[in-house]
Write a protein that holds these residues in place. Structure first.
Motif, mmCIF file in Angstrom:
data_model
loop_
_atom_site.group_PDB
_atom_site.id
_atom_site.type_symbol
_atom_site.label_atom_id
_atom_site.label_comp_id
_atom_site.label_asym_id
_atom_site.label_seq_id
_atom_site.Cartn_x
_atom_site.Cartn_y
_atom_site.Cartn_z
ATOM 1 N N UNK A 52 12.698 -42.791 -15.055
ATOM 2 C CA UNK A 52 12.430 -44.134 -14.545
ATOM 3 C C UNK A 52 10.931 -44.378 -14.710
ATOM 4 N N UNK A 53 10.565 -45.467 -15.384
ATOM 5 C CA UNK A 53 9.155 -45.753 -15.662
ATOM 6 C C UNK A 53 8.733 -47.009 -14.913
ATOM 7 N N UNK A 54 7.600 -46.916 -14.219
ATOM 8 C CA UNK A 54 7.076 -48.085 -13.511
ATOM 9 C C UNK A 54 5.557 -48.115 -13.641
ATOM 10 N N UNK A 55 5.003 -49.320 -13.543
ATOM 11 C CA UNK A 55 3.550 -49.479 -13.629
ATOM 12 C C UNK A 55 2.934 -49.120 -12.283
ATOM 13 N N UNK A 56 1.836 -48.365 -12.309
ATOM 14 C CA UNK A 56 1.162 -48.015 -11.063
ATOM 15 C C UNK A 56 0.456 -49.239 -10.509
ATOM 16 N N UNK A 57 0.394 -49.326 -9.210
ATOM 17 C CA UNK A 57 -0.225 -50.463 -8.547
ATOM 18 C C UNK A 57 -1.630 -50.149 -8.038
ATOM 19 N N UNK A 58 -2.136 -48.963 -8.369
ATOM 20 C CA UNK A 58 -3.473 -48.585 -7.917
ATOM 21 C C UNK A 58 -4.500 -49.562 -8.473
ATOM 22 N N UNK A 59 -5.466 -49.909 -7.639
ATOM 23 C CA UNK A 59 -6.484 -50.846 -8.104
ATOM 24 C C UNK A 59 -7.468 -50.138 -9.032
ATOM 25 N N UNK A 60 -8.000 -50.914 -9.951
ATOM 26 C CA UNK A 60 -8.965 -50.382 -10.922
ATOM 27 C C UNK A 60 -10.368 -50.781 -10.483
ATOM 28 N N UNK A 61 -11.373 -49.991 -10.876
ATOM 29 C CA UNK A 61 -12.743 -50.366 -10.532
ATOM 30 C C UNK A 61 -13.154 -51.667 -11.217
ATOM 31 N N UNK A 62 -13.970 -52.442 -10.534
ATOM 32 C CA UNK A 62 -14.504 -53.684 -11.087
ATOM 33 C C UNK A 62 -15.968 -53.428 -11.450
ATOM 34 N N UNK A 63 -16.343 -53.850 -12.634
ATOM 35 C CA UNK A 63 -17.739 -53.699 -13.075
ATOM 36 C C UNK A 63 -18.221 -55.019 -13.668
ATOM 37 N N UNK A 64 -19.512 -55.153 -13.719
ATOM 38 C CA UNK A 64 -20.085 -56.344 -14.323
ATOM 39 C C UNK A 64 -19.881 -56.292 -15.826
ATOM 40 N N UNK A 65 -19.415 -57.378 -16.387
ATOM 41 C CA UNK A 65 -19.184 -57.452 -17.825
ATOM 42 C C UNK A 65 -20.537 -57.488 -18.542
ATOM 43 N N UNK A 66 -20.856 -56.463 -19.317
ATOM 44 C CA UNK A 66 -22.196 -56.373 -19.910
ATOM 45 C C UNK A 66 -22.489 -57.433 -20.972
ATOM 46 N N UNK A 67 -21.469 -57.994 -21.601
ATOM 47 C CA UNK A 67 -21.686 -58.970 -22.656
ATOM 48 C C UNK A 67 -21.651 -60.410 -22.152
ATOM 49 N N UNK A 68 -21.419 -60.580 -20.870
ATOM 50 C CA UNK A 68 -21.372 -61.922 -20.283
ATOM 51 C C UNK A 68 -22.715 -62.233 -19.624
ATOM 52 N N UNK A 69 -23.112 -63.470 -19.694
ATOM 53 C CA UNK A 69 -24.392 -63.879 -19.097
ATOM 54 C C UNK A 69 -24.223 -64.445 -17.699
ATOM 55 N N UNK A 70 -23.000 -64.652 -17.262
ATOM 56 C CA UNK A 70 -22.771 -65.265 -15.951
ATOM 57 C C UNK A 70 -22.462 -64.239 -14.855
#
Length: 117
Positions: A52-70
């Motif tokens: 039985x395969x299911x997607x994990x619901x663990x949250x992922x780290x959030x980081x600042x997008x280095x290529x975005x200026x905002x």
């Protein structure tokens, strides 16, 4: 074919599926926003093993997008490499144990047939 051997063969397939899911998680560990899957082996009909395969619901780290200026944030992958290593070791051990059961059954059957002939 004996029911036990069928069950062992289904377990081999299930552990192989589990290994493939884990390998996919590792391969995509550096992909932004990737959500890892988890494969669980469960007993099906007549003792057969199913995955039985299911997607994990663990949250992922959030980081600042280095290529975005905002200063926007982006999700990284929620794959835990250490956890994947444990899953792969368990899957390998389960696969090896079931393969050994089939090998022992074949050796015992061969010895029995040699004795009768």
């Amino acid at each position: 074919m004996d029911m036990t051997i069928r069950n062992n063969a289904s377990a081999l397939r299930a552990f192989s599926n589990q290994m493939q899911v884990s390998a996919s998680n590792v391969a995509n560990a550096l992909s932004d926003e990737f959500k890892a899957d988890r494969a669980y082996n469960v007993e099906g009909e007549n003792g057969q093993v199913q995955t039985s395969i299911s997607e994990t619901q663990a949250s992922a780290p959030m980081v600042e997008a280095p290529l975005k200026t905002n200063a926007s944030l982006k999700d990284l992958s929620n794959t835990d490499i250490a956890e994947e290593m444990v899953v792969q070791i368990q899957a390998q051990n389960g696969f090896d144990a079931n393969a050994k059961m089939i090998e022992t059954y074949e050796e015992t059957t061969g010895t029995l047939l040699d004795t009768l002939v």
